[in-house]
Structure formats: structure tokens, C-alpha cells
Design a protein around this motif. Structure first.
Motif, short mmCIF file in Angstrom:
data_model
loop_
_atom_site.label_atom_id
_atom_site.label_comp_id
_atom_site.label_asym_id
_atom_site.label_seq_id
_atom_site.Cartn_x
_atom_site.Cartn_y
_atom_site.Cartn_z
N GLY A 141 0.97 -1.58 0.02
CA GLY A 141 0.19 -0.03 0.47
C GLY A 141 1.53 0.98 0.43
N LYS A 142 2.21 0.99 -0.05
CA LYS A 142 3.04 2.30 -0.01
C LYS A 142 3.13 2.78 -1.56
CE LYS A 142 3.21 1.65 4.63
NZ LYS A 142 2.54 3.15 5.24
N ARG A 143 4.67 4.26 -1.72
CA ARG A 143 4.81 4.45 -2.52
C ARG A 143 6.41 3.99 -2.45
NH1 ARG A 143 3.02 9.87 -5.34
NH2 ARG A 143 4.83 9.93 -5.56
N VAL A 144 6.83 3.24 -4.19
CA VAL A 144 7.72 2.11 -3.96
C VAL A 144 8.00 3.25 -5.96
CG1 VAL A 144 8.79 -0.14 -4.47
CG2 VAL A 144 7.21 0.25 -2.69
N ALA A 145 9.72 3.40 -5.82
CA ALA A 145 10.43 3.86 -6.74
C ALA A 145 11.17 2.66 -7.65
CB ALA A 145 11.29 4.58 -6.51
N ALA A 146 11.29 2.66 -8.77
CA ALA A 146 12.30 1.50 -9.47
C ALA A 146 12.03 2.55 -10.79
CB ALA A 146 11.12 0.62 -9.68
N PRO A 147 13.15 1.97 -11.74
CA PRO A 147 13.56 2.95 -12.92
C PRO A 147 12.58 2.13 -13.84
CG PRO A 147 15.76 1.65 -11.96
CD PRO A 147 14.38 1.00 -11.40
N LYS A 148 12.37 3.14 -14.94
CA LYS A 148 11.36 2.78 -15.57
C LYS A 148 11.53 2.18 -16.43
CE LYS A 148 8.35 6.01 -18.52
NZ LYS A 148 8.51 7.30 -19.41
N GLY A 149 9.97 1.17 -16.74
CA GLY A 149 10.50 -0.28 -17.62
C GLY A 149 11.49 -1.38 -17.43
N ARG A 157 5.06 -4.50 -8.39
CA ARG A 157 3.76 -4.53 -8.81
C ARG A 157 3.16 -5.50 -8.84
NH1 ARG A 157 4.65 -1.33 -13.34
NH2 ARG A 157 4.25 -3.41 -15.33
N LYS A 158 4.76 -6.30 -9.18
CA LYS A 158 3.06 -8.05 -9.24
C LYS A 158 3.90 -8.05 -7.32
CE LYS A 158 4.20 -12.46 -10.84
NZ LYS A 158 5.30 -13.11 -12.23
N LEU A 159 4.43 -8.01 -7.09
CA LEU A 159 5.06 -8.47 -5.64
C LEU A 159 4.68 -8.27 -4.05
CD1 LEU A 159 8.05 -10.60 -6.79
CD2 LEU A 159 5.98 -11.50 -6.52
N ILE A 160 4.68 -6.55 -4.34
CA ILE A 160 4.23 -6.09 -3.45
C ILE A 160 2.63 -5.63 -3.16
CG2 ILE A 160 4.43 -3.79 -2.21
CD1 ILE A 160 6.99 -4.08 -2.89
N PRO A 161 2.27 -5.85 -2.07
CA PRO A 161 0.22 -6.01 -2.14
C PRO A 161 -0.67 -4.24 -2.51
CG PRO A 161 0.33 -7.66 -1.25
CD PRO A 161 2.41 -7.15 -0.95
N ASN A 162 -0.57 -3.86 -3.76
CA ASN A 162 -1.48 -2.52 -3.70
C ASN A 162 -0.02 -1.83 -3.54
OD1 ASN A 162 -4.22 -3.81 -3.12
ND2 ASN A 162 -3.99 -3.80 -0.34
N VAL A 163 0.55 -1.57 -4.38
CA VAL A 163 1.62 -0.38 -4.56
C VAL A 163 1.69 0.40 -5.04
CG1 VAL A 163 3.36 -2.22 -5.44
CG2 VAL A 163 4.31 -0.68 -4.01
#
Length: 274
Positions: A141-149, A157-163
Motif C-alpha cells: 500500500g506504499k509508494r515504491v520507486a524503480a527505474p522506468k521500464g 507491482r506484482k509482488l508488493i500488494p496494493n503498491v
């Protein structure tokens, strides 16, 4: 007229066949031009990053590109690209190969060819120590950052619920966003996060790398599909580097006991099992 039409169709078919054959022999083209153009990130230490003294790009990925170029008897030309531009640059022929933190996914494998895996990466989650998160699940349910693409983005998106994923073009921007509290966590390669943790220890905002890994991914050298000769040659070079010990030496040079990462090589170069 019909005869001329048939002849024209035949000539067009031959032309198309010839064009396809030419495209299918990229290995010969690389040898003819005398240069291997390798796409790499340039800002992802220790895989590809600027040397502090010379400013030339160096790193784990760069050394593997160099080994392939040497085996082909050609010069190495590096082209610095962003994470999101990796596959488009390859598909459009602007680079010959990719050695750019390119994790294997089924979706990517439909677009491009992968070499055998030359690195295996733990994808981890990092967070500010003050927030006292203990595991990736705590970021639900939190805001998580990652490199685009990136696979990091897809994995979050797949493994952290409601991220809620927040993307940036490069890794340094992720670190700044985390330290400034614009995001609650970052998903990236373990190696990058270990270095960040070390660098942030003396800062006002220390960070932690959370256990367990979010997921594990093999990395391969990316090539265009259908380039059988090039694909086979790259795999031959990688296999030779494994047998000679050169691959292990490159690992130790950038990631081993004498580096700040102090890692032990627990994998071998082998085909990626999709």
C-alpha cells in the motif's frame, strides 16, 4: 504484361529475401565494420559507471562487452542508454548488443534474444531506517520507486500488494527520492542498494536493505532475434570465459572480497531457463 508482373513479383521476393538474409548475418556485418556497438547504462555502478580519474565508462558489463569484442577481433564502442530505451535501441539497430542490467522476463524474451546468463541478481527493497520496515511485505500500500521500464518496476507491482509504483529514468534519482521522503521504498539490484546503504551511513537519512529478496533474476546479453550466428558466438565466448576463469575474475574485480560489496560468486554462466 502478366509476364512482366510475375517477373516483378519474383524480383521483389528475391529482394526481400536478400534483405532478410543480410539482416540475419549481423555477425558478419560487425566483423566487416570492425566495431561492436554495446548498449550499456553508464550510471549503474559496479556494472557500468565512469572512472573517477579518466571519466571513461568501466564496469562488470563493460568488461563482458570488451571480451566479446576481443573475441570477434573488433573494437568496442559503448553507447550509453537509459533503462527504458534498452530494447528500442536494440530493435532499431542503434546498438548491436545490450549489456545493461538486462534481467530476463518472458515478455522481453518474446521481443529479443538473450545470451546465457552472465550474472544473477537479487532484486531487493530498500527503505529509510527511521521508518523501521523489516521486509518487502511491509511496503504494502506504499509508494515504491524503480527505474522506468525495468523488471524492478514490474516485480514491485506484482509482488508488493496494493503498491503504487513511482518511476525514474536512472538509479541516482531513486536514491534522492528515497532520502527526501518522496517514496517509501526503492526496488533495485542488491548491489546498488548495498552501496547506497554504505554511502548513507554517515548521512542524516541512513537506509536499510530489507530481507528477503523480492525476487531473483538472471541477466543476459541482449541481441536481436534471428541473429543465430551472433547469438551462438556470444554464447561461445561466455562459455569460454567460464571455463578459463575469466568470468570469475571479472566478478571478483568488481564485486568480490576485495571490493566494498564483498560478495561470493554463487552462480555459473549457463542457459537461462524460461
Amino acid at each position: 504484361m502478366r509476364k512482366l508482373s510475375l517477373i516483378s513479383c519474383g524480383l521483389l521476393t528475391l529482394a526481400l529475401f536478400g534483405a532478410q538474409a543480410a539482416r540475419a548475418d549481423q555477425l558478419a556485418d560487425i566483423k566487416q565494420k570492425g566495431t561492436l556497438v554495446c548498449g550499456t547504462l553508464g550510471n549503474a555502478e559496479p556494472f557500468s559507471f565512469p572512472n573517477p580519474q579518466t571519466r571513461e565508462t568501466q564496469g562488470y558489463d563493460v568488461d563482458f562487452c570488451g571480451a566479446v569484442a576481443q573475441a570477434l577481433g573488433v573494437k568496442l564502442e559503448l553507447k550509453l542508454i537509459s533503462v527504458a530505451a534498452r530494447i528500442p535501441e536494440l530493435m532499431q539497430g542503434r546498438v548491436d548488443v545490450l549489456a545493461a542490467n538486462l534481467g530476463w522476463t518472458g515478455e522481453r524474451a518474446k521481443q529479443i534474444a538473450y545470451s546465457d546468463s552472465y550474472f544473477v541478481s537479487n532484486q531487493m527493497v530498500s527503505a529509510r531506517r527511521v521508518d523501521k520496515y523489516k521486509s518487502p511485505a511491509d511496503l504494502a500500500g506504499k509508494r515504491v520507486a524503480a527505474p522506468k521500464g525495468s523488471t524492478s518496476e514490474a516485480g514491485a507491482r506484482k509482488l508488493i500488494p496494493n503498491v503504487t509504483t513511482v518511476t525514474f529514468q536512472d538509479a541516482p534519482a531513486l536514491f534522492v527520492a528515497l532520502q527526501q521522503g518522496k517514496v517509501d521504498g526503492v526496488v533495485l539490484s542488491e548491489l546498488t542498494l548495498v552501496k547506497w546503504k554504505h554511502d548513507a551511513e554517515s548521512s542524516p537519512v541512513p537506509i536499510d536493505v530489507l530481507q528477503p529478496p523480492l525476487f531473483v533474476e538472471p541477466w543476459g546479453i541482449g541481441m536481436r532475434k534471428g541473429e543465430t550466428a551472433l547469438i551462438n558466438k556470444v554464447n561461445e565466448v561466455l562459455s569460454g570465459m567460464e571455463k578459463s576463469g575469466e568470468a570469475a575474475k571479472i566478478f571478483d574485480k568488481y564485486l568480490g572480497a576485495g571490493t566494498e560489496y564483498k560478495l561470493h560468486r554463487t552462480f555459473k554462466i549457463e542457459p537461462i531457463k524460461g
